[in-house]
Design an enzyme around this catalytic site. Sequence first.
Site, short mmCIF file in Angstrom:
data_model
loop_
_atom_site.label_atom_id
_atom_site.label_comp_id
_atom_site.label_asym_id
_atom_site.label_seq_id
_atom_site.Cartn_x
_atom_site.Cartn_y
_atom_site.Cartn_z
N GLU A 311 0.66 -1.05 0.23
CA GLU A 311 -0.02 -0.37 0.84
C GLU A 311 0.64 1.30 0.13
O GLU A 311 0.86 2.59 -0.17
CB GLU A 311 -1.12 0.13 1.06
N ASP A 353 24.84 15.34 -30.15
CA ASP A 353 24.89 16.16 -31.39
C ASP A 353 26.60 16.46 -30.35
O ASP A 353 26.65 16.06 -29.46
CB ASP A 353 24.62 17.26 -31.34
N ASP A 625 19.82 20.26 -28.46
CA ASP A 625 19.27 21.73 -27.83
C ASP A 625 18.39 23.03 -29.26
O ASP A 625 19.14 24.11 -28.69
CB ASP A 625 20.81 22.88 -27.11
N ASP A 629 17.06 19.13 -33.66
CA ASP A 629 16.69 17.83 -32.24
C ASP A 629 15.08 17.43 -31.59
O ASP A 629 14.80 16.34 -31.63
CB ASP A 629 17.82 18.28 -31.05
N ASN A 693 4.20 -14.51 3.76
CA ASN A 693 2.71 -14.18 4.91
C ASN A 693 2.33 -14.79 4.39
O ASN A 693 1.15 -15.67 5.33
CB ASN A 693 2.62 -12.28 5.05
#
Length: 896
Positions: A311, A353, A625, A629, A693
């Site tokens: 949870e 690049d 940049d 691109d 468990n």
Amino acid sequence: MLRKPNEATSNKDLELVKAIAKESRSETLARLHASSEGLSTEQAEKNREEYGANTIESTQHNSKLRFLVEAFITPFTLVILVLAALSLCTDYIFVPAGEKDLTTVLIMLIMVFISGVTSFIQNVRSSNAVDSLLKMVSVTTDIIRDGKDQEIDTSEVVVGDIIRLAAGDMVPADMRLLNSKDLFCSSSSLNGESNPVEKIATKKPKIGADRDYLDYPNVLYEGTTIVSGSGLGVVFATGERTMFGKLAHDISHNDVKNTAFDVGIKNVSKLLIIMTAIIAPLVFIINGLTKGDWVSALIFSIATAVGLTPEMLPVIVTTNLVKGSIEMSKKGTIVKKMNSIQNFGSADILCTDKTGTLTQDKVVLERHYDLNLHENQHVLELGYLNSYYQTGMKNLIDKAIIEAAGDELDINEIQRDYNKIDEIPFDFSRRRMSVVVENSDREHGEHLLVTKGASEEMMAVSTKIEVDGQILPLTDERKKKVMDKVNDMNDDGLRVIMMAYKRNPAPVGEFSVKDESDLILCGFLAFLDPPKESAKAALARLKDDGITVKILTGDNEAVTRTVGLQVGLNVDTVYSGADLEGKSPEELAKMVEECNIFVKLSPEDKTNIINLLKDNGHTVGYMGDGINDAPAMKAADVSISVDTAVDIAKESADIILLHKDLNVLETGVRIGRKVFGNTMKYIKITLSSNFGNILSIMVASSFLPFLPMLPLQLLALDLLYGTSCLSLPFDDMSDEFLREPRTWSTKKLPKFMFYFGPTSSVFDILTFALLYFVVCPHLVGGSFTAIGPAKQAAFIALFHTGWFIESLWTQEMVIHALRDPRLPFIGQHASPSVTLSTFGAGVIGTLIPFSFLAQKLGFGPMPISFIWIVLVILVLYILLTMIVKHFYMKDEKFLI
């Protein structure tokens, strides 16, 4: 999902767009009470109050109310509330006045409060941290405000603002063009079309084309990208009133990539649903048949189902991502999209690049030669005219030319002598750009087209050369001599562009790409872009971290090969965009693997290479940049940009570097892997522990004459363990783990669970046997079947107490045992926060049966000496876990 405006408002605003597109620029300015000189600050504030802010609200906005609701409406809290309601009925409403007891109900409500408040506080803190980080990166726009050009945040744009647009900009609001020059735009965020279209301020929609409002030639909508050219426009709609806001219910503002992390979480959820659907009914049936109390069996099976669910996963994932983001921000890396951190850490290929990443981001004009390789000021003057007067985005080459001309020429005289007439913008297919200037002082106002571009592309449109003042035909022999000189300079590491010109090319106002023909080549501009001193070492570290760097550039082979050699890359194989054409998918898949340097690429080539690498099974990062691109960044698994990039690159990026340095990137990758590791740590350990468990419960339910643990005790156990796991995002990861990229996958999760879940069940069953046959009979004076009802109740309470303590400690210790392949506490150590939280939870859980809560939770008075039994079980459990780990790691490369 963004909020959808109501239909009446949408129709009204659409009519406004249609009206504005058909009227003249002066009519639009009058309608908006605007001026081509721009608004004053005072008027801008009034317009913001009248028309609203330039923001689009999201229905998923991280409000505190939303966090509060999400914190308290979880499977864990809902089950506790259901059980609290049942307890309210059985312990208070439907019992005699003297037996009414609200203690159990109050305990459950306190558990809900603790769980909810913990999640709420963590999510609010995370949200605040994210908001603070994102404020460090902003997209600005060029606005005429108070009579002067200003760069301001796009959120500050108001109706009536005059906006200047240039290549690389993103349109910040809906605008009517006032002026335009070769303005090519991409509106893929609105209409899905990636091909640029030309927008013309003086052109109005065709008669009968009212319905095609997205294609109006004189209107630009928010989210449009300027590919080339320039323009001037007036804003007529902002925020929710833009066309983008109206289409927002179908189109997301930032396309969120379906990352491997997202897929992994969905797969975990599917696995949990399947397990719960199988196990919970089995627990219900087994306990119903063996105990005969079907109501208790139902309640217990519900609590068991919740126990199977991690949870705290949403809180821990969010905490992990935000902690990683904050840590990365301190190293100069801003995370825009949180889920991308996982891909950042799992990336095994980085495409980039070379300019500014491997090189110094400082291009210097080394030589301005005529075609005989003699220094020539006329060539530099032509270069200056071209770079200074172009209105597109000035790149490093343009800046280097302007800077060199400022040192060597009288640029004031050049600007006085030449007036700009027109330009032909750069594009990535021509790889050239031209300006047309008029010589006002000489040659009777002669018009001159000045073109600069890549060598091969310039040779293709030139027919003459200028040598020693003579104009000669450009023969094949002369072409070869010119290209030999270019290649020699390239081999020296110089990037070469060529200058050419043509006199009186066309009548004013009719210049176009077709005028770039019959040019006269006159010289070379050679630039030096030296590698960064840190690049070679950074690439070596990335290689050690399992990341292959591939250069994807539009530059030529010789220059790129030289730079590659200087920074330590393998340059034996180099492919160009032309080499990729006409190849089969199988050939391309092999080519992108064997080559790390690709040259002369178009934006489409870069995108194709990234997609091929992804198809080959790689997680690909792309660092860019520029405008060219953006497509590749959208295709990559994780896109990286820098704070100085063009708007479209920053908008496309998942991660933004404040410093364009591979060292910063390498640090960010390792942090991303740490986030990934701590997230997987919680998922793997918790699911295997919970699975163990559940196996223990099913075994105990089959043989015990009573429930192995009360539902409230099971939930208390789950709460203590889950709370202690909140420290996992602050755990450390070994250097061995951080050296290798890991792909998000749940394929190995079932195997992990089936190895380590039963390991804990072995000791749970051992504990059951000790408690049922030894400890409890010794404490109550006989076996369960031989004693009376009163002593049986005490027997059950002691049994529950013993298993609660043992189960809690084994769950806490499994964190230390499975967080690393080495021996816990000796070969490897958890962070202090994890150690403190796990041992603290164990101590608190051990003390609860001895506190005032014992009776209310159904615990019995277990003697302190039982702790020694638990200690022995823990030692044996850790030893068995190490043996199982040894066999597990024989077939597996990674534990976590």
